[in-house]
Design a protein around this motif. Structure first.
Motif, PDB file in Angstrom:
ATOM      1  N   LYS A   1      22.257  51.418  35.837  1.00  0.00           N
ATOM      2  CA  LYS A   1      21.022  52.029  35.324  1.00  0.00           C
ATOM      3  C   LYS A   1      21.080  52.271  33.817  1.00  0.00           C
ATOM      4  N   GLN A   2      22.279  52.387  33.267  1.00  0.00           N
ATOM      5  CA  GLN A   2      22.414  52.670  31.835  1.00  0.00           C
ATOM      6  C   GLN A   2      22.574  51.412  30.980  1.00  0.00           C
ATOM      7  N   ILE A   3      22.513  50.240  31.586  1.00  0.00           N
ATOM      8  CA  ILE A   3      22.669  48.989  30.835  1.00  0.00           C
ATOM      9  C   ILE A   3      21.501  48.830  29.860  1.00  0.00           C
ATOM     10  N   LYS A   4      21.821  48.560  28.599  1.00  0.00           N
ATOM     11  CA  LYS A   4      20.805  48.446  27.548  1.00  0.00           C
ATOM     12  C   LYS A   4      20.512  46.964  27.304  1.00  0.00           C
TER      13      LYS A   4
ATOM     14  N   LEU B   1      37.905  34.488  16.844  1.00  0.00           N
ATOM     15  CA  LEU B   1      38.064  35.854  16.348  1.00  0.00           C
ATOM     16  C   LEU B   1      36.716  36.554  16.235  1.00  0.00           C
ATOM     17  N   VAL B   2      35.736  35.833  15.715  1.00  0.00           N
ATOM     18  CA  VAL B   2      34.400  36.402  15.531  1.00  0.00           C
ATOM     19  C   VAL B   2      33.665  36.521  16.867  1.00  0.00           C
ATOM     20  N   LEU B   3      33.661  35.449  17.642  1.00  0.00           N
ATOM     21  CA  LEU B   3      32.914  35.441  18.899  1.00  0.00           C
ATOM     22  C   LEU B   3      33.438  36.480  19.884  1.00  0.00           C
ATOM     23  N   ASN B   4      34.751  36.637  19.960  1.00  0.00           N
ATOM     24  CA  ASN B   4      35.321  37.583  20.927  1.00  0.00           C
ATOM     25  C   ASN B   4      34.868  39.015  20.673  1.00  0.00           C
ATOM     26  N   MET B   5      34.705  39.368  19.404  1.00  0.00           N
ATOM     27  CA  MET B   5      34.279  40.735  19.093  1.00  0.00           C
ATOM     28  C   MET B   5      32.884  41.002  19.656  1.00  0.00           C
ATOM     29  N   PHE B   6      31.972  40.053  19.457  1.00  0.00           N
ATOM     30  CA  PHE B   6      30.609  40.236  19.959  1.00  0.00           C
ATOM     31  C   PHE B   6      30.553  40.093  21.476  1.00  0.00           C
ATOM     32  N   SER B   7      31.318  39.169  22.033  1.00  0.00           N
ATOM     33  CA  SER B   7      31.364  39.026  23.496  1.00  0.00           C
ATOM     34  C   SER B   7      31.892  40.295  24.151  1.00  0.00           C
ATOM     35  N   THR B   8      32.843  40.945  23.494  1.00  0.00           N
ATOM     36  CA  THR B   8      33.383  42.204  24.016  1.00  0.00           C
ATOM     37  C   THR B   8      32.308  43.266  24.095  1.00  0.00           C
ATOM     38  N   PHE B   9      31.518  43.417  23.035  1.00  0.00           N
ATOM     39  CA  PHE B   9      30.432  44.394  23.044  1.00  0.00           C
ATOM     40  C   PHE B   9      29.438  44.089  24.175  1.00  0.00           C
ATOM     41  N   ILE B  10      29.086  42.813  24.316  1.00  0.00           N
ATOM     42  CA  ILE B  10      28.097  42.416  25.334  1.00  0.00           C
ATOM     43  C   ILE B  10      28.590  42.761  26.736  1.00  0.00           C
ATOM     44  N   LEU B  11      29.817  42.374  27.050  1.00  0.00           N
ATOM     45  CA  LEU B  11      30.338  42.614  28.403  1.00  0.00           C
ATOM     46  C   LEU B  11      30.571  44.095  28.663  1.00  0.00           C
ATOM     47  N   LEU B  12      30.979  44.846  27.630  1.00  0.00           N
ATOM     48  CA  LEU B  12      31.172  46.283  27.809  1.00  0.00           C
ATOM     49  C   LEU B  12      29.844  47.000  28.048  1.00  0.00           C
ATOM     50  N   LEU B  13      28.766  46.513  27.431  1.00  0.00           N
ATOM     51  CA  LEU B  13      27.442  47.103  27.663  1.00  0.00           C
ATOM     52  C   LEU B  13      26.989  46.905  29.101  1.00  0.00           C
ATOM     53  N   ILE B  14      27.560  45.902  29.787  1.00  0.00           N
ATOM     54  CA  ILE B  14      27.235  45.668  31.205  1.00  0.00           C
ATOM     55  C   ILE B  14      28.227  46.387  32.112  1.00  0.00           C
ATOM     56  N   ILE B  15      29.510  46.220  31.854  1.00  0.00           N
ATOM     57  CA  ILE B  15      30.540  46.774  32.742  1.00  0.00           C
ATOM     58  C   ILE B  15      30.699  48.283  32.569  1.00  0.00           C
ATOM     59  N   ASN B  16      30.639  48.757  31.349  1.00  0.00           N
ATOM     60  CA  ASN B  16      30.958  50.164  31.080  1.00  0.00           C
ATOM     61  C   ASN B  16      29.903  50.823  30.192  1.00  0.00           C
ATOM     62  N   PRO B  17      28.635  50.840  30.617  1.00  0.00           N
ATOM     63  CA  PRO B  17      27.595  51.444  29.779  1.00  0.00           C
ATOM     64  C   PRO B  17      27.646  52.970  29.823  1.00  0.00           C
ATOM     65  N   TYR B  18      27.458  53.590  28.685  1.00  0.00           N
ATOM     66  CA  TYR B  18      27.357  55.052  28.621  1.00  0.00           C
ATOM     67  C   TYR B  18      26.666  55.410  27.316  1.00  0.00           C
TER      68      TYR B  18
END
Length: 394
Positions: A26-29, A198-215
Motif C-alpha cells: 500500500k505504501q509503494i510510490k 555502477l550508475v545503473l545499480n544505484m538507480f535500480s536499487t532505489f526502484i526495487l527498494l521502493l517496491i520491496i521495502n516502502p516506508y
C-alpha cells in the motif's frame, strides 16, 4: 520494437518478483518508480550510445587503467617480474591493485573530498527517489567507501535506525560495489560495462527498494551525518586504508580458492551421479532469467550458468569464468551479462555485511542477519533490472 517488448516483459517479471516479498504494497510510490525507471533508461542510453557519454565512460575507464599501472609498479617491486612472466595473474593483476586504490580512497576521505561528494550527490538523489537523505547518502557512500567500511562511517547513528531502514542500508551495500575493486573488475570484463553498471545499480536499487521495502522516510529520524569523517592523523589513516585494502584482497583470494575448489568438487560429483555438472544444471535453472533480461537464446544457457555461479559464490569467480569464454558470446549478450555481474549480490555478502555491522552495533547486526534471504533476493533483482535496462539500449 522487439527489444522494447522484451524489456517490458523483463520489467513485469522483475517487478512481480519484487512484489512477492514486499513489506507493504500500500505504501509503494508508483510515481517515483516510473520517474526513476525513465531516468535510468536515459542514463543508460547516454552512457552507452551518445558521443558525450561514451567519452565520459572511456575517460573514467582510462583513469582506472592508469591507476592500475601505478599499482603495478608497487606489485612489481615486491614480486619482481612474476607479473611480466604471466605468473599468478589473478593475485598480482587483479587483487594486489586493490591495496593501492584503497589507499587513494583513504586520502580522498581524509581531506573531506569524499564526504563532500557524498553529501552533494546524496542530496540530489534524495530529491528524485522519494527516499530520505540517509538512504541516498548511504547509496553513494557504499559505492565510494565499500561494503564493509561504509558502515563504520555511520557508527555514531547506526543504533538509532529502525529495522526497515537497516534493511535499506544493507540492501544498498549488497547491490552496489566498492570503488576500490572497480579496477579489478575492469581487468576481467570490458571496462565500459563496469562503469555503466555502477550508475545503473544505484538507480535500480532505489526502484526495487521502493517496491520491496516502502516506508515514509519523514517518519524516520534524520540524523546528523557528522560521522562521515573520522579524525585521524594522515599517516594513521593511510596505514589503516592500506591494511584495509590488503584485508579485502586476501578475503577475495581466500573466497576464490574456496569457492572455485567447491564448485569443481560439485561439478565432479554431479557429473558422476547425474551425468551433468552442477554449473550446467544451474545454467538450466537461470536460463529463463537470462533470456528475460535480453540475452539471446543461444547464449542464455552459458549465461545462466555464470549468473548462478555469481549468486552461489561471488562476482570474481563468475567474471573469471566469463573472461575465459567471452569470445563465445554475441556482443549484446556479453554486455548484458557483464552489467549483471557487477554487484555484491551473493550469499557470501550476507556474512560480510552482517559482520561489518557487528563491529559497530551488534544488535543491528542481528537485525540484518534475519533479513538474509530477502537481501540476496532483492539485490539479485537489482542486478537483473540493471542488466535488462542495459539490454534495452545496447
Amino acid at each position: 520494437m522487439q527489444s522494447m517488448l522484451h524489456f517490458c516483459l523483463a520489467i513485469v517479471v522483475i517487478f512481480a518478483l519484487a512484489l512477492i516479498v514486499s513489506y507493504d504494497r500500500k505504501q509503494i510510490k508508483i510515481r517515483y518508480i516510473i520517474q526513476l525507471v525513465v531516468i535510468e533508461i536515459l542514463l543508460a542510453w547516454f552512457l552507452l550510445n551518445s558521443k558525450a557519454g561514451i567519452v565520459a565512460v572511456s575517460s573514467f575507464a582510462g583513469l582506472f587503467d592508469e591507476l592500475m599501472k601505478f599499482a603495478g609498479q608497487g606489485t612489481e617491486f615486491v614480486f619482481g617480474n612474476m607479473s611480466k612472466q604471466g605468473l599468478a595473474y589473478v593475485f598480482l593483476n587483479v587483487l594486489c591493485p586493490i591495496i593501492f586504490i584503497s589507499a587513494l580512497i583513504g586520502i580522498l576521505q581524509h581531506f573531506r573530498i569524499l564526504p563532500w561528494v557524498i553529501r552533494i550527490v546524496g542530496t540530489v538523489l534524495s530529491k528524485i527517489n522519494g527516499m530520505g537523505k540517509l538512504e541516498s547518502f548511504n547509496a553513494v557512500s557504499s559505492l565510494l567507501l565499500g561494503q564493509s567500511e561504509n558502515f563504520i562511517a555511520y557508527k555514531g547513528i547506526l543504533g538509532q535506525q529502525s529495522p526497515r531502514r537497516m534493511y535499506t542500508m544493507a540492501a544498498t551495500a549488497m547491490s552496489t560495489v566498492s570503488m576500490s575493486i572497480v579496477g579489478a573488475y575492469m581487468s576481467m570484463i570490458e571496462p565500459r560495462y563496469v562503469v555503466v553498471a555502477l550508475v545503473l545499480n544505484m538507480f535500480s536499487t532505489f526502484i526495487l527498494l521502493l517496491i520491496i521495502n516502502p516506508y515514509d522516510a519523514s517518519e524516520e529520524p534524520e540524523p546528523e551525518l557528522s560521522a562521515l569523517h573520522e579524525k585521524q592523523s594522515f599517516f594513521e589513516m593511510l596505514g589503516d586504508y592500506i591494511l584495509a585494502g590488503f584485508r579485502v584482497a586476501m578475503i577475495v583470494a581466500a573466497m576464490l580458492i574456496g569457492f572455485i575448489a567447491l564448485i569443481a568438487a560439485l561439478n565432479a560429483l554431479f557429473s558422476a551421479v547425474f551425468g551433468i555438472s552442477f554449473q550446467e544444471l544451474m545454467g538450466y535453472v537461470f536460463y529463463p532469467l537470462a533470456w528475460i533480461i535480453g540475452i539471446s537464446g543461444q547464449d542464455a544457457l552459458h549465461a545462466g550458468s555464470i549468473m548462478a555461479t555469481k549468486l552461489v559464490s561471488n562476482e570474481f569467480v563468475a567474471m573469471l569464468q566469463l573472461k575465459d569464454i567471452a569470445e563465445q558470446f554475441a556482443p549484446r549478450s556479453l554486455g548484458i551479462l557483464s552489467v549483471f555481474l557487477v554487484s555484491f549480490a551473493n550469499f557470501a555478502s550476507i556474512g560480510i555485511v552482517a559482520g561489518a555491522i557487528k563491529g559497530v552495533d551488534e544488535k543491528q547486526s542481528n537485525v540484518v542477519s534475519r533479513f538474509g534471504f530477502r537481501l540476496v533476493y532483492g539485490s539479485t533483482l537489482v542486478s537483473l533490472l540493471s542488466a535488462a535496462i542495459a539490454g534495452l539500449v545496447l
